[in-house]
Design an enzyme around this catalytic site. Structure first.
Site, PDB file in Angstrom:
ATOM      1  N   PHE A  12       1.058  -1.212   0.057  1.00  0.00           N
ATOM      2  CA  PHE A  12       0.078   0.098  -0.131  1.00  0.00           C
ATOM      3  C   PHE A  12       0.858   1.426   0.083  1.00  0.00           C
ATOM      4  CE2 PHE A  12      -2.008   2.703   3.398  1.00  0.00           C
ATOM      5  CZ  PHE A  12      -2.855   3.709   2.539  1.00  0.00           C
ATOM      6  N   THR A 136       6.327   2.793  12.823  1.00  0.00           N
ATOM      7  CA  THR A 136       4.933   3.023  13.115  1.00  0.00           C
ATOM      8  C   THR A 136       4.865   3.926  14.603  1.00  0.00           C
ATOM      9  OG1 THR A 136       2.849   1.915  13.828  1.00  0.00           O
ATOM     10  CG2 THR A 136       4.838   0.458  14.071  1.00  0.00           C
ATOM     11  N   ASP A 137       3.914   4.332  14.776  1.00  0.00           N
ATOM     12  CA  ASP A 137       3.490   4.934  16.052  1.00  0.00           C
ATOM     13  C   ASP A 137       3.150   3.871  17.230  1.00  0.00           C
ATOM     14  OD1 ASP A 137       0.816   4.194  15.148  1.00  0.00           O
ATOM     15  OD2 ASP A 137       0.168   6.281  15.322  1.00  0.00           O
ATOM     16  N   GLU A 138       2.734   2.697  16.532  1.00  0.00           N
ATOM     17  CA  GLU A 138       2.384   1.612  17.550  1.00  0.00           C
ATOM     18  C   GLU A 138       3.541   1.125  18.434  1.00  0.00           C
ATOM     19  OE1 GLU A 138       0.048  -1.543  15.934  1.00  0.00           O
ATOM     20  OE2 GLU A 138      -1.250  -0.073  14.691  1.00  0.00           O
ATOM     21  N   TYR A 161       3.043  -7.319  16.340  1.00  0.00           N
ATOM     22  CA  TYR A 161       3.427  -6.593  15.189  1.00  0.00           C
ATOM     23  C   TYR A 161       4.218  -5.437  15.725  1.00  0.00           C
ATOM     24  CZ  TYR A 161       2.892  -2.665  12.025  1.00  0.00           C
ATOM     25  OH  TYR A 161       3.434  -1.468  11.452  1.00  0.00           O
ATOM     26  N   LYS A 165       8.100  -4.429  14.948  1.00  0.00           N
ATOM     27  CA  LYS A 165       8.633  -3.234  14.370  1.00  0.00           C
ATOM     28  C   LYS A 165       9.552  -2.403  15.433  1.00  0.00           C
ATOM     29  CE  LYS A 165       7.590  -1.410  11.056  1.00  0.00           C
ATOM     30  NZ  LYS A 165       8.126  -1.624   9.630  1.00  0.00           N
ATOM     31  N   ASN A 191      -2.262   5.098   8.138  1.00  0.00           N
ATOM     32  CA  ASN A 191      -2.590   5.634   6.851  1.00  0.00           C
ATOM     33  C   ASN A 191      -3.586   5.289   6.097  1.00  0.00           C
ATOM     34  OD1 ASN A 191       0.808   6.116   5.236  1.00  0.00           O
ATOM     35  ND2 ASN A 191       0.514   5.963   7.458  1.00  0.00           N
ATOM     36  N   LYS A 200      -7.603  -3.569   6.210  1.00  0.00           N
ATOM     37  CA  LYS A 200      -7.524  -2.573   7.296  1.00  0.00           C
ATOM     38  C   LYS A 200      -8.824  -1.624   7.134  1.00  0.00           C
ATOM     39  CE  LYS A 200      -2.957  -2.810   7.458  1.00  0.00           C
ATOM     40  NZ  LYS A 200      -2.296  -4.023   6.538  1.00  0.00           N
ATOM     41  N   ARG A 292     -10.417  -6.628  19.968  1.00  0.00           N
ATOM     42  CA  ARG A 292      -9.204  -7.275  19.350  1.00  0.00           C
ATOM     43  C   ARG A 292      -8.385  -7.347  20.862  1.00  0.00           C
ATOM     44  NH1 ARG A 292      -5.566  -3.256  15.698  1.00  0.00           N
ATOM     45  NH2 ARG A 292      -6.456  -4.346  13.941  1.00  0.00           N
TER      46      ARG A 292
HETATM   47  P1  NAD Z   1       1.513  -3.512   3.283  1.00  0.00           P
HETATM   48  O1  NAD Z   1       1.111  -4.747   4.179  1.00  0.00           O
HETATM   49  O2  NAD Z   1       0.556  -3.084   2.329  1.00  0.00           O
HETATM   50  O3  NAD Z   1       2.645  -3.892   2.384  1.00  0.00           O
HETATM   51  C1  NAD Z   1       3.618  -4.554   2.692  1.00  0.00           C
HETATM   52  C2  NAD Z   1       4.597  -5.291   1.552  1.00  0.00           C
HETATM   53  O4  NAD Z   1       5.899  -5.792   1.893  1.00  0.00           O
HETATM   54  C3  NAD Z   1       3.875  -6.013   0.512  1.00  0.00           C
HETATM   55  O5  NAD Z   1       4.073  -5.589  -0.774  1.00  0.00           O
HETATM   56  C4  NAD Z   1       4.472  -7.341   0.661  1.00  0.00           C
HETATM   57  O6  NAD Z   1       4.495  -8.135  -0.263  1.00  0.00           O
HETATM   58  C5  NAD Z   1       6.155  -6.794   1.333  1.00  0.00           C
HETATM   59  N1  NAD Z   1       6.698  -7.777   1.933  1.00  0.00           N
HETATM   60  C6  NAD Z   1       6.159  -8.519   3.008  1.00  0.00           C
HETATM   61  N2  NAD Z   1       7.275  -9.432   3.473  1.00  0.00           N
HETATM   62  C7  NAD Z   1       8.228  -9.176   2.763  1.00  0.00           C
HETATM   63  C8  NAD Z   1       9.714  -9.897   2.537  1.00  0.00           C
HETATM   64  N3  NAD Z   1      10.037 -10.662   3.580  1.00  0.00           N
HETATM   65  N4  NAD Z   1      10.243  -9.382   1.426  1.00  0.00           N
HETATM   66  C9  NAD Z   1       9.934  -8.380   0.570  1.00  0.00           C
HETATM   67  N5  NAD Z   1       8.958  -7.952   0.818  1.00  0.00           N
HETATM   68  C10 NAD Z   1       8.038  -8.146   1.489  1.00  0.00           C
HETATM   69  O7  NAD Z   1       2.049  -2.814   4.335  1.00  0.00           O
HETATM   70  P2  NAD Z   1       1.894  -0.979   4.437  1.00  0.00           P
HETATM   71  O8  NAD Z   1       0.597  -0.572   5.262  1.00  0.00           O
HETATM   72  O9  NAD Z   1       2.025  -0.390   3.161  1.00  0.00           O
HETATM   73  O10 NAD Z   1       2.904  -0.612   5.363  1.00  0.00           O
HETATM   74  C11 NAD Z   1       4.297  -0.394   4.875  1.00  0.00           C
HETATM   75  C12 NAD Z   1       5.236   0.045   5.731  1.00  0.00           C
HETATM   76  O11 NAD Z   1       4.766   0.988   6.516  1.00  0.00           O
HETATM   77  C13 NAD Z   1       5.315  -1.089   6.885  1.00  0.00           C
HETATM   78  O12 NAD Z   1       6.599  -1.167   7.310  1.00  0.00           O
HETATM   79  C14 NAD Z   1       4.268  -0.635   8.080  1.00  0.00           C
HETATM   80  O13 NAD Z   1       4.956  -1.416   9.257  1.00  0.00           O
HETATM   81  C15 NAD Z   1       4.665   0.648   7.997  1.00  0.00           C
HETATM   82  N6  NAD Z   1       3.641   1.736   8.545  1.00  0.00           N
HETATM   83  C16 NAD Z   1       2.277   1.200   7.932  1.00  0.00           C
HETATM   84  C17 NAD Z   1       1.235   2.338   8.577  1.00  0.00           C
HETATM   85  C18 NAD Z   1      -0.050   2.070   7.966  1.00  0.00           C
HETATM   86  O14 NAD Z   1      -1.023   2.609   8.683  1.00  0.00           O
HETATM   87  N7  NAD Z   1      -0.398   0.897   7.002  1.00  0.00           N
HETATM   88  C19 NAD Z   1       1.683   3.355   9.490  1.00  0.00           C
HETATM   89  C20 NAD Z   1       2.979   3.537   9.995  1.00  0.00           C
HETATM   90  C21 NAD Z   1       3.694   2.567   9.419  1.00  0.00           C
HETATM   91  O1  DAU Z   2      -0.715   3.183  13.642  1.00  0.00           O
HETATM   92  C1  DAU Z   2      -0.133   2.792  12.354  1.00  0.00           C
HETATM   93  C2  DAU Z   2      -0.671   1.273  12.317  1.00  0.00           C
HETATM   94  O2  DAU Z   2      -1.689   1.295  11.808  1.00  0.00           O
HETATM   95  C3  DAU Z   2       0.297   0.750  11.350  1.00  0.00           C
HETATM   96  O3  DAU Z   2       1.567   0.524  12.039  1.00  0.00           O
HETATM   97  C4  DAU Z   2      -0.282  -0.727  10.877  1.00  0.00           C
HETATM   98  O4  DAU Z   2       0.592  -1.365   9.979  1.00  0.00           O
HETATM   99  C5  DAU Z   2      -1.532  -0.623  10.379  1.00  0.00           C
HETATM  100  O5  DAU Z   2      -2.227  -1.879  10.253  1.00  0.00           O
HETATM  101  C6  DAU Z   2      -2.654   0.178  11.475  1.00  0.00           C
HETATM  102  O6  DAU Z   2      -2.703  -0.533  12.562  1.00  0.00           O
HETATM  103  P1  DAU Z   2      -4.002  -0.628  13.074  1.00  0.00           P
HETATM  104  O7  DAU Z   2      -4.179  -1.888  13.820  1.00  0.00           O
HETATM  105  O8  DAU Z   2      -4.401   0.761  13.967  1.00  0.00           O
HETATM  106  O9  DAU Z   2      -5.177  -0.700  11.901  1.00  0.00           O
HETATM  107  P2  DAU Z   2      -6.422  -1.388  11.611  1.00  0.00           P
HETATM  108  O10 DAU Z   2      -6.842  -0.749  10.254  1.00  0.00           O
HETATM  109  O11 DAU Z   2      -6.322  -2.830  11.733  1.00  0.00           O
HETATM  110  O12 DAU Z   2      -7.463  -0.751  12.527  1.00  0.00           O
HETATM  111  C7  DAU Z   2      -7.833   0.382  12.973  1.00  0.00           C
HETATM  112  C8  DAU Z   2      -8.789   0.624  14.040  1.00  0.00           C
HETATM  113  O13 DAU Z   2      -9.885  -0.041  13.684  1.00  0.00           O
HETATM  114  C9  DAU Z   2      -8.284  -0.235  15.197  1.00  0.00           C
HETATM  115  O14 DAU Z   2      -8.609   0.356  16.575  1.00  0.00           O
HETATM  116  C10 DAU Z   2      -8.940  -1.587  14.988  1.00  0.00           C
HETATM  117  C11 DAU Z   2     -10.434  -1.083  14.444  1.00  0.00           C
HETATM  118  N1  DAU Z   2     -10.898  -2.133  13.473  1.00  0.00           N
HETATM  119  C12 DAU Z   2     -10.241  -2.760  12.560  1.00  0.00           C
HETATM  120  C13 DAU Z   2     -10.664  -3.635  11.794  1.00  0.00           C
HETATM  121  C14 DAU Z   2      -9.874  -4.179  10.668  1.00  0.00           C
HETATM  122  C15 DAU Z   2     -12.276  -2.610  13.602  1.00  0.00           C
HETATM  123  O15 DAU Z   2     -12.952  -1.930  14.688  1.00  0.00           O
HETATM  124  N2  DAU Z   2     -12.987  -3.370  13.141  1.00  0.00           N
HETATM  125  C16 DAU Z   2     -11.950  -4.050  11.922  1.00  0.00           C
HETATM  126  O16 DAU Z   2     -12.534  -4.925  11.038  1.00  0.00           O
END
Ligand code: NAD
Ligand code: DAU
Length: 355
Positions: A12, A136-138, A161, A165, A191, A200, A292
């Protein structure tokens, strides 16, 4: 001119970042290394296929031989490490892959960078060399009603997770302190936006609302996240790549705190209005389900350091970003329908193996 290794560039945020760099720095060479797990989707990057200065490599960041070869062959000067297992619920069901990819994979990349840039006793790292570790902020744990996470907040990860991280963040820090490897860690909030995998919260709720399926909200739905539109996160990382200081940590947040129930209701209202449905037609699909385990209550970021030191600021309010996102999922049904059916997994074979 830089040669950037983007890991996880088919996911993503990674795919949005690759497109961002292509647009903002057309002279850069981008190597995208991605294992194509369930979360990796080359259809996210269809528009770049065949473009010069863009190379996709299917592979694992834990594969030392491959990572070394990539550093040598392409003379990598900058790494932006997105590759990770990213979904908290999956980490609760099966943590092992999170430990492997997020910790071991980051270690393999750091080691390759150290060897290739020869930091340490024979320091030849150039000003171009930089390893940006995207986190991540987590890692900071959970907040009460008040306060914000700053770069000084002690780490207190609560899920497998976030623990994985946190561990990788510590490795990036240690490689800077011990070997002088130019690393920077960015810690970003939640994001949302185009190409987010529909596990997500936001894409799941949009798609289920469009498909008239239940909208499962965990617990009491009052958990708070600080949402950032993905393009704003990409521009923040771009600022870090170009002006960030080695050894530093930058918090990145959208400054948009929302309770989960409020988001789900807003998505329902947008879908109802865009589909011309009566008010309340999709809100009736909201179901409160089992919480969760270890569910963090509230995240909120203090982004003043990156704003002050690098001049970055998010451009989207949550209302602007969520409307754009709902429109994107409405306009790109084919993209997410191919994910729901599993067909997206065949795309790599067709584009790369069967040629
Ligand atoms: P995502 O799950 O959408 O994408 C992860 C990508 O990494 C995928 O394309 C997957 O194929 C690849 N991948 C997984 N394992 C791999 C491996 N062993 N070798 C090579 N590629 C591999 O994740 P995202 O939401 O785009 O997040 C990207 C980064 O940003 C992550 O490190 C995540 O911790 C961080 N992050 C995400 C969020 C969020 O809200 N999504 C917020 C803060 C930080
Ligand atoms: O804060 C940054 C993080 O945000 C990233 O590091 C992670 O990669 C990303 O997955 C995300 O984590 P969250 O657990 O916060 O995101 P998620 O979308 O899974 O959930 C957001 C909130 O919504 C959380 O409080 C759980 C809740 N939720 C989630 C799902 C999937 C629900 O209530 N119902 C659901 O079905």
């Amino acid at each position: 001119m830089k040669t950037i290794l983007v890991t996880g560039g088919a996911g993503f945020i990674g795919s949005n970042f690759v497109r961002h760099v292509k647009g903002a720095h057309p002279d850069y060479s981008i190597i995208n290394l991605d294992k194509l797990t369930y979360a990796g989707n080359l259809e996210n990057l269809k528009s770049l296929e065949g473009e010069s200065g863009y190379t996709f490599i299917k592979g694992d960041i834990c594969d030392r031989g491959l990572v070394d070869e990539i550093f040598k062959k392409y003379s990598i000067d900058t790494v932006v490490n997105f590759a990770a297992e990213s979904h908290v619920d999956r980490s609760i069901l099966g943590p092992e892959e999170f430990i492997r990819t997020n910790i071991m994979g980051t270690f393999v990349l750091l080691e390759a960078a150290r060897r290739y840039w020869q930091t340490g006793s024979n320091d030849t790292a150039t000003s171009k060399n930089l390893f940006v570790h995207v986190s991540t902020d987590e890692v900071y744990g959970s907040l009460g009603e008040e306060g914000l996470f700053t770069e000084e907040t002690p780490y207190a990860p609560n899920s497998p997770y976030s623990a994985s991280k946190a561990s990788s963040d510590h490795l990036a820090r240690a490689y800077f302190k011990t070997y002088g490897l130019p690393t920077i860690t960015t810690n970003c909030s939640n994001n949302y936006g185009p190409y987010q995998f529909p596990e997500k919260l936001i894409p799941l709720m949009i798609i289920n609302a469009l498909n008239e399926k239940p909208l499962p909200v965990y617990g009491d739905g009052k958990n708070v996240r600080d949402w950032i539109y993905v393009e704003d996160h990409c521009s923040a990382i771009d600022s870090v790549v170009h002006s960030g200081k080695s050894g530093e940590v930058y918090n990145i947040g959208g400054g948009n705190e929302w309770q989960n129930t409020a988001i789900v209701r807003l998505i329902c209202e947008l879908v109802e209005s865009k589909l011309g449905l009566p008010a309340g037609d999709r809100k009736r699909l909201i179901e409160f389900v089992k919480d969760r385990p270890g569910h963090d209550r509230r995240y909120a970021m203090d982004s003043s350091k990156i704003k002050k030191e690098l001049g970055w600021a998010p451009r989207h309010t949550f209302r602007q970003g969520i409307e754009k996102t709902v429109d994107w999922y409405l306009d790109n049904r084919n993209w997410w329908e191919r994910i729901l059916s599993g067909e997206y997994m065949e795309y790599y074979k067709k584009q790369y193996e069967e040629r």
